[in-house]
Design an enzyme around this catalytic site. Structure first.
Site, mmCIF file in Angstrom:
data_model
loop_
_atom_site.group_PDB
_atom_site.id
_atom_site.type_symbol
_atom_site.label_atom_id
_atom_site.label_comp_id
_atom_site.label_asym_id
_atom_site.label_seq_id
_atom_site.Cartn_x
_atom_site.Cartn_y
_atom_site.Cartn_z
ATOM 1 N N SER A 140 0.874 -1.177 0.000
ATOM 2 C CA SER A 140 0.000 0.000 0.000
ATOM 3 C C SER A 140 0.906 1.221 0.000
ATOM 4 C CB SER A 140 -0.877 0.011 1.253
ATOM 5 O OG SER A 140 -1.501 1.269 1.431
ATOM 6 N N TYR A 153 -2.123 -0.831 10.420
ATOM 7 C CA TYR A 153 -2.131 -1.192 8.997
ATOM 8 C C TYR A 153 -0.847 -0.725 8.325
ATOM 9 C CZ TYR A 153 -3.633 -1.249 4.088
ATOM 10 O OH TYR A 153 -3.729 -1.482 2.724
#
Length: 263
Positions: A140, A153
């Site tokens: 990401s 995350y």
């Protein structure tokens, strides 16, 4: 290189980017191994793929990764050879640090880091023996920087970035390619499953995600990055510029990210 008659294992194949990758790879003639937790959704994806009878379903949960070495051996026995692993399965977060339980941190690390490492390492001996193959890992943009509400995350994505960087350095002459991709805002249901502070699911779509890149376009860009032999690829819209802003203008980035709309 193309994917005709190549065997590609895609995790997180039941929705979003993984589902789009399955359709694109099947269209290019690949034989697929499709993995996710929900077998009924995997069946739906397989039925929508070109030449559906060529594809194998292997349900798995990245939280339960102790059995991966034996599972990988069983899969290799069935398909004979695997050419590419795409680590796409993952879990996101929408919670302030001060409110987040430790279980949320552990769950995100278990899925996004330990689960991904476990299946990668289980397949490594196969690739190294053949002196060919590849691993694509969907990280990401927050694997390169972080934003509010993404602490665990982002940490898990930074961790998997570091692991893949190490693999690439250690095995540079092995014949195995390691490509890490960093998507930005992609229009998927990832935000519906994102964990809140208490571990429950957010169950709604973020505005930024709703207006993001279509997963089919993202899938094509991921495949093209791998075929081009890239180590890294940044995929998305203007948000990808944040990587360079943080690197060259860290104080400006710090001001920007405090004000960024991240849900």
């Amino acid at each position: 290189m193309n994917f005709k008659n190549q065997t590609v294992w895609v995790t997180g194949a039941s929705s979003g980017i993984g589902e789009a990758l399955a359709y694109e790879l099947a269209e290019q003639g690949a034989k697929l191994i499709l993995s996710a937790r929900r077998e009924d959704e995997l069946e739906r994806v397989r039925n929508a793929c070109k030449q559906k009878d060529k594809h194998l379903l292997v349900p798995l949960d990245l939280m339960s990764n102790e059995s991966f070495p034996e599972l990988v051996k069983e899969v290799i026995f069935k398909v004979d050879s695997i050419n590419l692993l795409i680590n796409n399965a993952g879990l996101s977060q929408r919670a302030a640090i001060k409110d987040s339980s430790m279980q949320v941190h552990r769950t995100l690390m278990e899925v996004n880091y330990f689960g991904t490492v476990a299946i990668t390492q289980a397949l490594l001996p196969h690739f190294l023996e053949k002196r060919s193959g590849g691993v694509v890992t969907v990280s990401s943009l927050v694997g390169k920087f972080t934003t509010p509400l993404r602490s665990a995350y982002s940490a898990s994505k930074h961790a998997i970035t570091a692991y893949m960087d190490s693999l690439r350095a250690e095995l540079h002459s092995s014949g195995v390619q390691f490509t890490t991709v960093y998507p930005g805002f992609i229009k998927t249901n990832l935000t519906y499953k994102a964990l809140l502070a208490d571990g429950s699911e957010q169950n709604k779509m973020d505005d930024a995600q709703e207006n993001g890149m279509e997963p089919q376009i993202c899938a094509q860009k991921i495949i093209n990055a791998y075929l081009a032999g890239k180590d890294e690829a940044y995929i998305g819209g203007r948000e990808t510029n944040a990587v360079l802003i943080k690197r060259f203008f860290p104080k400006l980035f710090a001001r920007m990210i405090r004000k960024a709309k991240v849900t």
